[in-house]
Design an enzyme around this catalytic site. Sequence first.
Site, short mmCIF file in Angstrom:
data_model
loop_
_atom_site.label_atom_id
_atom_site.label_comp_id
_atom_site.label_asym_id
_atom_site.label_seq_id
_atom_site.Cartn_x
_atom_site.Cartn_y
_atom_site.Cartn_z
CG ASP A 33 -2.06 1.01 1.07
OD1 ASP A 33 -3.21 0.58 0.88
OD2 ASP A 33 -1.80 2.24 1.14
CB ILE A 34 0.80 4.25 -2.17
CG1 ILE A 34 1.90 5.16 -2.71
CG2 ILE A 34 -0.47 5.02 -1.87
CD1 ILE A 34 1.57 5.74 -4.08
CD GLU A 99 -9.25 6.36 0.24
OE1 GLU A 99 -8.23 6.15 -0.43
OE2 GLU A 99 -9.24 6.83 1.40
CB VAL A 100 -9.32 1.94 -5.12
CG1 VAL A 100 -8.97 1.43 -6.52
CG2 VAL A 100 -8.28 2.96 -4.64
CG HIS A 104 -8.83 -2.81 -2.56
ND1 HIS A 104 -9.75 -2.07 -3.28
CD2 HIS A 104 -8.65 -2.12 -1.40
CE1 HIS A 104 -10.09 -1.00 -2.59
NE2 HIS A 104 -9.44 -1.01 -1.44
#
Length: 120
Positions: A33-34, A99-100, A104
Amino acid sequence: MAYDRNNVFARILRGEIPCSKVHEDEHTLAFKDINPQAPVHIVLIPKGEYVSADDFAATAGEAELAAFWRAVGRIAREQGIADSGYRILANHGAAAHQEVPHFHLHIFGGRDLGAMLPRR
Ligand code: AMP
């Protein structure tokens, strides 16, 4: 909800933006994860176009479902968190602040993760 082919994880799958890959097989990709929330914070995604956990559970094929859950265990072992303990989490929809819009699973570990949900 229709699948948005321009979401950030779709772009990672197409190689348009980089990721720090930790696992890949025919059906799944996993990367760091970023914006990590724990010493180990991995994002695991199916390669198929699924908007959410709800979509994946309802429409993914047996091979995709099996590969996804096998990948969870394999990643946890490879990251060294299988024995110490880890948490898996999927945000679905607005109430969970997804959010995405590509399904996931977050895999967290490497420290005491505290209570399951923050108290309000
Ligand atoms: P969610 O709220 O469950 O949709 O979480 C989306 C997650 O994707 C967040 O933890 C972000 O930090 C993470 N994320 C967003 N963009 C990237 C990226 N380019 N590479 C890795 N992780 C990302």
